[in-house]
Design a protein around this motif. Structure first.
Motif, PDB file in Angstrom:
ATOM      1  N   ASN A  58      20.487  33.629  28.310  1.00  0.00           N
ATOM      2  CA  ASN A  58      21.653  34.106  27.553  1.00  0.00           C
ATOM      3  C   ASN A  58      22.479  35.091  28.378  1.00  0.00           C
ATOM      4  OD1 ASN A  58      21.212  32.581  25.250  1.00  0.00           O
ATOM      5  ND2 ASN A  58      20.013  34.174  24.270  1.00  0.00           N
ATOM      6  N   CYS A  59      21.822  36.059  28.986  1.00  0.00           N
ATOM      7  CA  CYS A  59      22.559  37.040  29.791  1.00  0.00           C
ATOM      8  C   CYS A  59      23.203  36.367  30.998  1.00  0.00           C
ATOM      9  CB  CYS A  59      21.639  38.181  30.232  1.00  0.00           C
ATOM     10  SG  CYS A  59      21.255  39.325  28.873  1.00  0.00           S
ATOM     11  N   HIS A  60      22.519  35.408  31.588  1.00  0.00           N
ATOM     12  CA  HIS A  60      23.086  34.711  32.740  1.00  0.00           C
ATOM     13  C   HIS A  60      24.378  33.999  32.352  1.00  0.00           C
ATOM     14  CE1 HIS A  60      21.947  32.365  36.649  1.00  0.00           C
ATOM     15  NE2 HIS A  60      22.907  33.247  36.846  1.00  0.00           N
ATOM     16  N   ARG A  61      24.377  33.368  31.201  1.00  0.00           N
ATOM     17  CA  ARG A  61      25.588  32.676  30.733  1.00  0.00           C
ATOM     18  C   ARG A  61      26.711  33.664  30.427  1.00  0.00           C
ATOM     19  NH1 ARG A  61      26.023  27.576  31.894  1.00  0.00           N
ATOM     20  NH2 ARG A  61      26.811  26.872  29.918  1.00  0.00           N
ATOM     21  N   MET A  62      26.377  34.807  29.862  1.00  0.00           N
ATOM     22  CA  MET A  62      27.400  35.811  29.564  1.00  0.00           C
ATOM     23  C   MET A  62      28.005  36.386  30.855  1.00  0.00           C
ATOM     24  SD  MET A  62      27.960  35.994  26.365  1.00  0.00           S
ATOM     25  CE  MET A  62      27.659  34.246  26.244  1.00  0.00           C
ATOM     26  N   ILE A  63      27.173  36.609  31.859  1.00  0.00           N
ATOM     27  CA  ILE A  63      27.667  37.110  33.145  1.00  0.00           C
ATOM     28  C   ILE A  63      28.689  36.139  33.720  1.00  0.00           C
ATOM     29  CG2 ILE A  63      26.997  37.487  35.570  1.00  0.00           C
ATOM     30  CD1 ILE A  63      24.321  38.645  34.460  1.00  0.00           C
ATOM     31  N   HIS A  64      28.424  34.839  33.604  1.00  0.00           N
ATOM     32  CA  HIS A  64      29.282  33.809  34.199  1.00  0.00           C
ATOM     33  C   HIS A  64      30.359  33.292  33.253  1.00  0.00           C
ATOM     34  CE1 HIS A  64      27.203  33.103  38.036  1.00  0.00           C
ATOM     35  NE2 HIS A  64      26.102  33.464  37.379  1.00  0.00           N
ATOM     36  N   ARG A  65      30.494  33.889  32.102  1.00  0.00           N
ATOM     37  CA  ARG A  65      31.424  33.376  31.093  1.00  0.00           C
ATOM     38  C   ARG A  65      32.880  33.382  31.551  1.00  0.00           C
ATOM     39  NH1 ARG A  65      31.469  31.711  25.831  1.00  0.00           N
ATOM     40  NH2 ARG A  65      33.214  32.425  24.599  1.00  0.00           N
ATOM     41  N   ALA A  66      33.279  34.369  32.327  1.00  0.00           N
ATOM     42  CA  ALA A  66      34.674  34.461  32.782  1.00  0.00           C
ATOM     43  C   ALA A  66      34.709  35.031  34.195  1.00  0.00           C
ATOM     44  CB  ALA A  66      35.477  35.351  31.839  1.00  0.00           C
ATOM     45  N   ARG A  67      35.791  34.783  34.874  1.00  0.00           N
ATOM     46  CA  ARG A  67      35.999  35.351  36.214  1.00  0.00           C
ATOM     47  C   ARG A  67      36.904  36.557  36.077  1.00  0.00           C
ATOM     48  NH1 ARG A  67      33.754  33.507  41.244  1.00  0.00           N
ATOM     49  NH2 ARG A  67      33.038  31.418  40.879  1.00  0.00           N
ATOM     50  N   PRO A  68      36.713  37.631  36.779  1.00  0.00           N
ATOM     51  CA  PRO A  68      35.553  37.833  37.635  1.00  0.00           C
ATOM     52  C   PRO A  68      34.298  38.005  36.790  1.00  0.00           C
ATOM     53  CG  PRO A  68      36.808  39.864  37.508  1.00  0.00           C
ATOM     54  CD  PRO A  68      37.581  38.814  36.740  1.00  0.00           C
ATOM     55  N   TRP A  69      33.149  37.646  37.380  1.00  0.00           N
ATOM     56  CA  TRP A  69      31.892  37.762  36.666  1.00  0.00           C
ATOM     57  C   TRP A  69      31.619  39.206  36.293  1.00  0.00           C
ATOM     58  CZ3 TRP A  69      28.544  34.711  40.666  1.00  0.00           C
ATOM     59  CH2 TRP A  69      28.871  33.364  40.596  1.00  0.00           C
ATOM     60  N   LEU A  70      30.924  39.377  35.197  1.00  0.00           N
ATOM     61  CA  LEU A  70      30.478  40.718  34.814  1.00  0.00           C
ATOM     62  C   LEU A  70      29.389  41.187  35.779  1.00  0.00           C
ATOM     63  CD1 LEU A  70      30.028  40.339  30.952  1.00  0.00           C
ATOM     64  CD2 LEU A  70      31.890  41.491  32.145  1.00  0.00           C
ATOM     65  N   THR A  71      29.387  42.460  36.055  1.00  0.00           N
ATOM     66  CA  THR A  71      28.262  43.038  36.791  1.00  0.00           C
ATOM     67  C   THR A  71      27.149  43.286  35.777  1.00  0.00           C
ATOM     68  OG1 THR A  71      28.934  45.324  36.431  1.00  0.00           O
ATOM     69  CG2 THR A  71      29.820  44.207  38.409  1.00  0.00           C
ATOM     70  N   ILE A  72      25.971  43.540  36.273  1.00  0.00           N
ATOM     71  CA  ILE A  72      24.848  43.825  35.371  1.00  0.00           C
ATOM     72  C   ILE A  72      25.140  45.086  34.553  1.00  0.00           C
ATOM     73  CG2 ILE A  72      23.386  45.161  36.934  1.00  0.00           C
ATOM     74  CD1 ILE A  72      22.006  42.387  34.799  1.00  0.00           C
ATOM     75  N   ALA A  73      25.767  46.075  35.187  1.00  0.00           N
ATOM     76  CA  ALA A  73      26.113  47.317  34.481  1.00  0.00           C
ATOM     77  C   ALA A  73      27.137  47.058  33.376  1.00  0.00           C
ATOM     78  CB  ALA A  73      26.637  48.353  35.465  1.00  0.00           C
ATOM     79  N   GLN A  74      28.112  46.200  33.632  1.00  0.00           N
ATOM     80  CA  GLN A  74      29.112  45.886  32.609  1.00  0.00           C
ATOM     81  C   GLN A  74      28.475  45.144  31.446  1.00  0.00           C
ATOM     82  OE1 GLN A  74      31.688  43.750  35.319  1.00  0.00           O
ATOM     83  NE2 GLN A  74      33.268  45.335  35.198  1.00  0.00           N
ATOM     84  N   LEU A  75      27.564  44.224  31.742  1.00  0.00           N
ATOM     85  CA  LEU A  75      26.893  43.502  30.668  1.00  0.00           C
ATOM     86  C   LEU A  75      26.023  44.442  29.849  1.00  0.00           C
ATOM     87  CD1 LEU A  75      26.311  40.859  29.215  1.00  0.00           C
ATOM     88  CD2 LEU A  75      24.454  40.465  30.839  1.00  0.00           C
ATOM     89  N   GLN A  76      25.312  45.347  30.515  1.00  0.00           N
ATOM     90  CA  GLN A  76      24.472  46.312  29.797  1.00  0.00           C
ATOM     91  C   GLN A  76      25.330  47.213  28.907  1.00  0.00           C
ATOM     92  OE1 GLN A  76      22.487  47.849  33.284  1.00  0.00           O
ATOM     93  NE2 GLN A  76      20.584  46.797  32.744  1.00  0.00           N
ATOM     94  N   ALA A  77      26.502  47.608  29.387  1.00  0.00           N
ATOM     95  CA  ALA A  77      27.404  48.433  28.573  1.00  0.00           C
ATOM     96  C   ALA A  77      27.870  47.653  27.343  1.00  0.00           C
ATOM     97  CB  ALA A  77      28.586  48.887  29.414  1.00  0.00           C
ATOM     98  N   THR A  78      28.137  46.376  27.521  1.00  0.00           N
ATOM     99  CA  THR A  78      28.547  45.523  26.397  1.00  0.00           C
ATOM    100  C   THR A  78      27.417  45.421  25.378  1.00  0.00           C
ATOM    101  OG1 THR A  78      30.008  44.234  27.825  1.00  0.00           O
ATOM    102  CG2 THR A  78      29.314  43.199  25.783  1.00  0.00           C
ATOM    103  N   LEU A  79      26.192  45.306  25.843  1.00  0.00           N
ATOM    104  CA  LEU A  79      25.052  45.186  24.944  1.00  0.00           C
ATOM    105  C   LEU A  79      24.825  46.453  24.133  1.00  0.00           C
ATOM    106  CD1 LEU A  79      22.581  43.323  27.328  1.00  0.00           C
ATOM    107  CD2 LEU A  79      23.671  42.387  25.280  1.00  0.00           C
ATOM    108  N   LYS A  80      25.223  47.609  24.681  1.00  0.00           N
ATOM    109  CA  LYS A  80      25.033  48.877  23.981  1.00  0.00           C
ATOM    110  C   LYS A  80      26.079  49.117  22.894  1.00  0.00           C
ATOM    111  CE  LYS A  80      22.687  51.202  27.741  1.00  0.00           C
ATOM    112  NZ  LYS A  80      22.746  52.258  28.754  1.00  0.00           N
ATOM    113  N   GLN A  81      27.173  48.361  22.934  1.00  0.00           N
ATOM    114  CA  GLN A  81      28.248  48.559  21.955  1.00  0.00           C
ATOM    115  C   GLN A  81      27.866  48.048  20.592  1.00  0.00           C
ATOM    116  OE1 GLN A  81      31.799  46.763  23.488  1.00  0.00           O
ATOM    117  NE2 GLN A  81      31.957  48.187  25.171  1.00  0.00           N
TER     118      GLN A  81
END
Length: 86
Positions: free
Chosen positions: A63-86
């Motif tokens: 799931n996280c892998h797909r979210m990282i690659h969902r749009a360009r530019p790809w999310l960094t791990i830190a950006q994805l973690q910040a999104t998960l905390k919201q």
């Protein structure tokens, strides 16, 4: 495969580095050692002859892998973690 082997030896399980998901804990034996590797530097951005280091790879759940690659530019791990905390 080498990244997964190293992580299993050092941590004892393949846990998503973004959300902490552990497929074996959730799914039992069928989930054992199930995870994906994410290239922090896209393979398409590597210069000819460049080699991927293990430190350039992250263990992530599907799931996280797909979210990282969902749009360009790809999310960094830190950006994805910040999104998960919201």
């Amino acid at each position: 495969k080498k990244k997964k082997t190293v992580v299993l030896k050092t941590r004892g399980k393949l846990e998503c580095e973004a959300c902490g998901f552990d497929s074996e804990a959730k799914y039992g034996p069928i989930g054992k050692d199930f995870a994906e590797c994410h290239h922090q530097v896209p393979v398409s951005d590597l210069k000819p002859g460049a080699k991927t280091r293990l430190a350039d790879l992250l263990i992530v759940c599907a799931n996280c892998h797909r979210m990282i690659h969902r749009a360009r530019p790809w999310l960094t791990i830190a950006q994805l973690q910040a999104t998960l905390k919201q």
